[in-house]
Design an enzyme around this catalytic site. Structure first.
Site, PDB file in Angstrom:
ATOM      1  N   ASN A   1      58.927  -2.170  36.210  1.00  0.00           N
ATOM      2  CA  ASN A   1      59.623  -1.641  35.031  1.00  0.00           C
ATOM      3  C   ASN A   1      60.269  -0.317  35.401  1.00  0.00           C
ATOM      4  O   ASN A   1      59.613   0.561  35.957  1.00  0.00           O
ATOM      5  CB  ASN A   1      58.620  -1.457  33.880  1.00  0.00           C
ATOM      6  CG  ASN A   1      59.287  -1.056  32.589  1.00  0.00           C
ATOM      7  OD1 ASN A   1      60.507  -0.949  32.508  1.00  0.00           O
ATOM      8  ND2 ASN A   1      58.484  -0.807  31.567  1.00  0.00           N
TER       9      ASN A   1
ATOM     10  N   GLU B   1      47.915  -4.611  33.705  1.00  0.00           N
ATOM     11  CA  GLU B   1      48.538  -4.396  35.017  1.00  0.00           C
ATOM     12  C   GLU B   1      47.702  -5.034  36.123  1.00  0.00           C
ATOM     13  O   GLU B   1      46.473  -4.886  36.156  1.00  0.00           O
ATOM     14  CB  GLU B   1      48.698  -2.898  35.299  1.00  0.00           C
ATOM     15  CG  GLU B   1      49.680  -2.207  34.369  1.00  0.00           C
ATOM     16  CD  GLU B   1      49.915  -0.754  34.718  1.00  0.00           C
ATOM     17  OE1 GLU B   1      50.878  -0.176  34.216  1.00  0.00           O
ATOM     18  OE2 GLU B   1      49.107  -0.195  35.507  1.00  0.00           O
TER      19      GLU B   1
ATOM     20  N   SER C   1      58.528   2.602  32.732  1.00  0.00           N
ATOM     21  CA  SER C   1      57.166   2.213  32.394  1.00  0.00           C
ATOM     22  C   SER C   1      56.406   3.392  31.805  1.00  0.00           C
ATOM     23  O   SER C   1      56.407   4.499  32.356  1.00  0.00           O
ATOM     24  CB  SER C   1      56.442   1.695  33.637  1.00  0.00           C
ATOM     25  OG  SER C   1      55.104   1.387  33.348  1.00  0.00           O
ATOM     26  N   SER C   2      55.729   3.147  30.679  1.00  0.00           N
ATOM     27  CA  SER C   2      54.906   4.202  30.068  1.00  0.00           C
ATOM     28  C   SER C   2      53.646   4.373  30.907  1.00  0.00           C
ATOM     29  O   SER C   2      52.864   3.437  31.058  1.00  0.00           O
ATOM     30  CB  SER C   2      54.525   3.826  28.633  1.00  0.00           C
ATOM     31  OG  SER C   2      55.667   3.714  27.827  1.00  0.00           O
TER      32      SER C   2
ATOM     33  N   GLY D   1      50.580  -1.717  29.169  1.00  0.00           N
ATOM     34  CA  GLY D   1      50.212  -3.121  29.166  1.00  0.00           C
ATOM     35  C   GLY D   1      49.281  -3.464  30.311  1.00  0.00           C
ATOM     36  O   GLY D   1      48.998  -2.648  31.198  1.00  0.00           O
TER      37      GLY D   1
ATOM     38  N   SER E   1      53.023  -4.813  31.412  1.00  0.00           N
ATOM     39  CA  SER E   1      53.946  -3.768  31.818  1.00  0.00           C
ATOM     40  C   SER E   1      55.310  -4.379  32.109  1.00  0.00           C
ATOM     41  O   SER E   1      55.419  -5.356  32.860  1.00  0.00           O
ATOM     42  CB  SER E   1      53.401  -3.061  33.073  1.00  0.00           C
ATOM     43  OG  SER E   1      54.305  -2.087  33.520  1.00  0.00           O
ATOM     44  N   GLY E   2      56.355  -3.819  31.485  1.00  0.00           N
ATOM     45  CA  GLY E   2      57.698  -4.334  31.675  1.00  0.00           C
ATOM     46  C   GLY E   2      58.098  -5.396  30.669  1.00  0.00           C
ATOM     47  O   GLY E   2      59.170  -5.995  30.790  1.00  0.00           O
TER      48      GLY E   2
ATOM     49  N   THR F   1      57.959  -0.303  25.022  1.00  0.00           N
ATOM     50  CA  THR F   1      58.531   0.998  24.677  1.00  0.00           C
ATOM     51  C   THR F   1      59.811   0.846  23.865  1.00  0.00           C
ATOM     52  O   THR F   1      60.015   1.542  22.855  1.00  0.00           O
ATOM     53  CB  THR F   1      58.806   1.811  25.953  1.00  0.00           C
ATOM     54  OG1 THR F   1      57.576   2.009  26.653  1.00  0.00           O
ATOM     55  CG2 THR F   1      59.406   3.157  25.614  1.00  0.00           C
TER      56      THR F   1
END
Length: 987
Positions: free
Chosen positions: A138, A371, A141-142, A369, A86-87, A91
């Protein structure tokens, strides 16, 4: 098709030089730069379009182009898997990939393809707003997984697509960790919505006024909510959402925010809602009655075993739980409806493979991603399981299958060890033993089963598993709490999960009363989102699958979908946890490189082969590059024919021969073959076209000759019959009193119709006109037909000089300068002739005029300044002229209309040759004559308007001869050798 291998080295110098990409085979490793970089413009797109991977520096565009070429060349489905923490920039990477694919497709600019591309690009904006949020790692973040299939036709142009979404983190709607925000959509509405919109939704523009957005209101973020709100509204309109649908979306957001502020209080034995005004606002937003809203919040309708229906009042805690469950379900249904609505717009319609050819697909996966948070719950468990499945797919396709293929094909190979995370995947999803099975058993058990009981069940069944532990199994590990935490050793690191809330989130409970409340709404959009609300309370239904099982099934289906496509990978790396563009954490990056399996991937790629293909397919694609294999080889096997191709090109040291496939070590060898093949294909195509067109032409010629012979004989016969009749009728005119004046002429055939009226007299006149004057005659005839008598005097009786600026008699002071200028301009613009020139006065919209000169050539229209040595003030291509307007009077006003709406208004000056001559007719006639002879079929007419203006409209339309397409004779025993460029007869 694989490509070159470059080693990814985690050194600060590479990051500081903004080299954020590197290749490993057909995959790219991307380091998040945490800043905007100028490497995604049109020039960069053109640099990577149609190029092989090793020709340019590593880039996302190179991988996107490789996937597109593989799909287009071999008609094979491909996919691009974007993965990482994540981050790490997943995306943004997926958006750049989508932008590149959109930029390189549809070169003919077809409107329907452009529409599909716009919707595909705009959908990213909408899904980000409703599915992304700020987290501590992030700012964008998605919080859901997205897989998009893009469908392409045989030309390689996108024709549609489909979006699958996975596990929206709906718990974020009601609760966020410290420093994080709710979904972007709430803050966009509150901070970017107009005052009228917020007033209609009964909202204020401060997120701190609402419980669900209060914690995120003070969080700092780089996300511009006001700008993003306008972008989302624009995107919704482009996609095709109606105004009613857009308003319904924001009414649901407003309902969720107001629901979060609802409070409950206990009055003796009953529970009441605090503040009925909010209830009225909610009822208005969801188009129902306030009593129905209150009843759904405070009571639950239950069916007894005897079929009776009773209403059970909630406690204050149950009412709060039901409210939060309702808000989460509202947002989840809204998000799912938005995705399905986008799919309805972009799905491929009226597709017929027989008519439209093979429909190929490029898939783009952008999913959450791995986490690890301070408090990891059910959502992180599902997200990390998803990453385990994707890592397993990577291992199977890149590491496992490739090495197995070398052994199977008999290629000399030294096995490279790697960690296979299948054991972790089995820990989560194995039937009857995995964690998901334990959770489902606890949810289905009769009686009150708590999260602690579920944890004890996992400890009993999984206690011996090497990748599972808990505080009970490891009493000395004080980083975990008794009866609360368990730990899984994931491929990316150890993650401690808190079991609190696991069962409730897995059951995903929602009272049926809320479903019926929304189904009974008078708003058709909201009613459509809740079809299960039509079920009766006494109707027995099958127990729904749990959230974990539904997610597992969707991920398994996703992996199956990806495994049947040719994969390309984008592995995203976080350089640091501070979101700093200058900080590079060596240990952090090395850890990611290790658990992503990049080092093993590099070793496999270095030791292996970049490309492999079955002998039959390789021979079919490249046989035209060798004289011994084209058009068909006479060797014993396809392998011998492939060896002949390799030997002729000198690639013997760069290949290995397997049992059924050819293995090529470096992509440069393959690229050389592709180059030679690409050079030969046009020659082959021209040869085939030449043979076929020749056969068609000969056949048409024979048919046309026969047709013309028949037509000629018939026409001559009709003419002879006509004259025989004339001779018969006038045979005795010498003996008649009026010498045949009363004799009626017979009706002539079509070929002699004009002859009887004007042809003979006209020919007697025209034949005396010298050829040098025919151009002026044609122009005058064209002006006569176009003006149609609307102008009394249009210059018919005088000589038309055409180029008045170069005429010494008309412009004796400036003609010499203009002749020199026109010679320079002719050399520069390469025009053939001057259609018209003369002095004029330019008129603008403010009724101001100035002296100018007008020059019209067969390529451009020029507006010149005669006072500045005929300096060019304006140049317009002649093709942009769509028409011209003149008046019906004697003035010399003319308006030139252009396709860009940049019209030119001029007043033609009469000059010194003859001050009273009218030059408008000459200008009109010259232009019509030019278009008639040089451009295409031009038609014009004058239509006077109510103000007395006569409009002359001219246009050019291309005309293609309609030709028959009879069945052609087959061309037999012909062969073309691409190397000798000769046509030969086959034996």
């Amino acid at each position: 098709m694989a490509t070159s291998v470059s080693v990814f080295v985690c050194v600060p110098g590479r990051f500081e030089k903004a080299r954020i990409y590197t290749f490993i085979g057909e995959g790219v490793v991307s380091v998040n730069p945490y800043k905007q970089m100028d490497i995604y413009g049109k020039e960069d797109i053109n640099a990577y379009r149609g190029r092989e991977l090793y020709e340019n520096p590593p880039h996302l565009y190179a991988v996107a182009d490789a996937a597109y070429k593989a799909m287009k060349r071999r008609a094979k489905d491909t996919c691009i898997v974007v993965s990482g923490e994540s981050g790490a920039g997943k995306t943004e990477a997926s958006k750049y990939i989508m932008q590149y694919i959109a930029a390189i497709t549809n070169p003919s600019q077809r409107a329907e393809v452009e529409s599909v591309k716009n919707v595909l690009l705009k959908s990213n904006c909408v899904l980000e707003a409703f599915g992304n949020a700020k987290t501590n790692r992030n700012d964008n973040s998605s919080r859901f997984g997205k897989y998009m299939d893009i469908n392409f036709n045989f030309n390689g142009d996108p024709t549609g697509g489909h979006i699958n979404n996975y596990l929206l983190e709906k718990s974020r709607v009601v609760q966020q960790n410290g420093g994080e925000r709710n979904f972007h959509s709430f803050y966009q509405l509150l901070r970017g919505g107009s005052d009228d919109m917020l007033k209609s939704l009964h909202l204020h523009n401060d997120p701190a006024n609402y419980v669900y957005t209060r914690d995120g209101a003070v969080a700092t973020t780089s996300y511009n909510d006001r700008y993003s709100h306008n972008a989302v509204l624009s995107a919704l309109n482009v996609i095709g959402f109606s105004e009613e649908e857009i308003h319904s979306i924001y009414r649901i957001l407003g309902t969720i925010l107001i629901l979060g502020n609802l409070q409950f209080e206990t009055d003796r034995e009953s529970v009441l809602v605090v503040g009925m005004e909010d209830v009225s606002h909610i009822a208005e937003l969801i188009s129902t009655e306030p009593n129905n809203v209150t009843k759904s919040l405070l009571y639950r309708t239950v069916a007894t075993g005897a079929g009776e229906v009773i209403e059970k009042g909630h406690s204050e805690k149950e009412a709060c739980f039901g409210r939060d469950a309702f808000t989460k379900a509202l947002y989840e249904r809204l998000f799912g409806w938005i995705v399905s609505r986008i799919n309805a717009v972009i799905e491929v319609k009226d597709y017929n493979p027989v008519l439209h050819g093979k429909n190929t697909v490029i898939g783009v996966l952008d999913i959450y991603g791995f986490e690890i948070f301070d408090n990891n719950s059910f959502e992180q468990f599902c997200i990390n399981y998803c990453n385990e499945k994707l890592q397993q797919l990577f291992i199977q396709l890149i590491l496992c299958q490739e090495q197995d293929e070398y052994k199977r094909e008999g290629i000399t190979w030294q096995h490279i060890d790697y960690f296979n995370n299948q054991i972790i995947v089995d820990l989560v999803e194995q039937p009857h033993k995995g964690i998901i099975s334990v959770l489902d058993e606890a949810c289905l058990s009769v009686g009150k089963v708590t999260d602690t009981v579920c944890l004890e069940s996992m400890d009993a069944k999984l206690g011996q598993h090497p990748h599972y532990t808990s505080r009970k199994l490891a009493p000395s590990d004080k980083t975990m709490e008794f009866h609360r935490d368990f730990r899984i050793r994931h491929y990316a690191g150890d993650v401690t999960y808190s079991v609190e809330g696991f069962l409730d989130k897995n059951k995903d409970p929602l009272f049926q009363d809320f479903k019926r409340l929304m189904f009974n709404s008078s708003n058709p959009v909201m009613k459509e989102m809740w079809p299960d609300g039509q079920l009766s309370i006494t109707e027995v239904t099958k127990r729904p699958l749990t959230a974990a099982t539904l997610f597992k099934n969707s991920i398994v289906a996703l992996v199956e979908k990806l495994s049947c496509k040719e994969p390309y990978y984008v592995r995203c790396i976080k350089p640091n946890d501070m979101k700093s563009p200058a900080l590079f954490d060596d240990a952090r990056c090395q850890h990611q490189v290790a658990y992503l399996g990049l080092l093993e991937n590099v070793r496999v790629r270095r030791a292996g082969f970049a490309y492999r293909q079955a002998y039959t397919r390789f021979l079919q694609r490249y046989k035209m590059t060798c004289e011994y294999t084209w058009p068909n080889h006479l060797m014993g096997t396809d392998r011998e024919a492939v060896e002949a191709i390799v030997t002729q090109h000198g690639f013997q040291d760069d290949v290995a021969y397997g049992h059924t496939k050819l293995f090529v070590r470096t992509p440069k060898s393959l690229f050389t073959l592709e180059q030679e093949r690409a050079a030969l294909i046009p020659v082959l195509v021209l040869f085939l076209q030449k043979v076929w067109r020749g056969a068609l032409a000969r056949m048409r010629c024979r048919r046309m000759r026969a047709i013309f012979v028949i037509m000629g004989c018939y026409k001559r016969y009709k003419v002879k019959v006509h004259f025989w009749e004339v001779a018969r009728r006038f045979a005795n005119v010498c003996n008649m009193a009026d010498y045949g004046k009363s004799v009626e002429w017979p009706t002539p055939p079509a070929a002699l119709t004009q002859f009887h009226s004007i042809t003979w007299r006209a020919w007697q006149i025209v034949k005396n006109i010298p050829p040098s004057d025919m151009g002026e005659i044609r122009a005058k005839v064209a002006a006569l037909g176009a003006l149609n008598g609307e102008r009394k005097d249009w210059g018919c009786g005088r000589s038309w000089e055409r180029d008045y600026l170069a005429n010494v008699r008309d412009s004796h002071q400036s003609s010499s300068n203009f002749i020199l200028f026109s010679q320079e301009l002719r050399n520069k613009d390469e025009y053939n002739q001057v259609i018209f020139s003369g002095f004029c006065r330019k008129m603008n919209r403010f009724n101001k005029s100035s002296d100018r000169a007008l020059l019209i050539t067969d390529k451009h229209i020029y507006k010149l300044d005669p006072k500045k040595q005929f300096k060019v003030l304006k140049r317009l291509p002649l093709e942009v002229i769509t028409g011209l307007s003149v008046t019906a009077g004697v003035d010399q006003m003319v308006a030139l209309h252009t396709s860009s709406q940049d019209d030119v208004l001029l007043y033609i000056q009469r000059g010194e040759l003859c001050p009273d001559q009218d030059r408008i007719g000459e200008l009109v006639g010259r232009l019509i004559d030019h278009f008639t002879r040089s451009v295409a079929t031009v038609r014009g007419w004058v239509r006077p308007s109510c103000t007395g203006l006569a409009w002359l409209k001219c246009w050019a339309s291309n005309r293609k001869d309609a030709r028959s397409n009879p069945r052609a004779d087959k061309v037999k025993n012909l062969s073309f050798c691409p190397r000798t460029r000769q046509l030969t007869h086959c034996s």
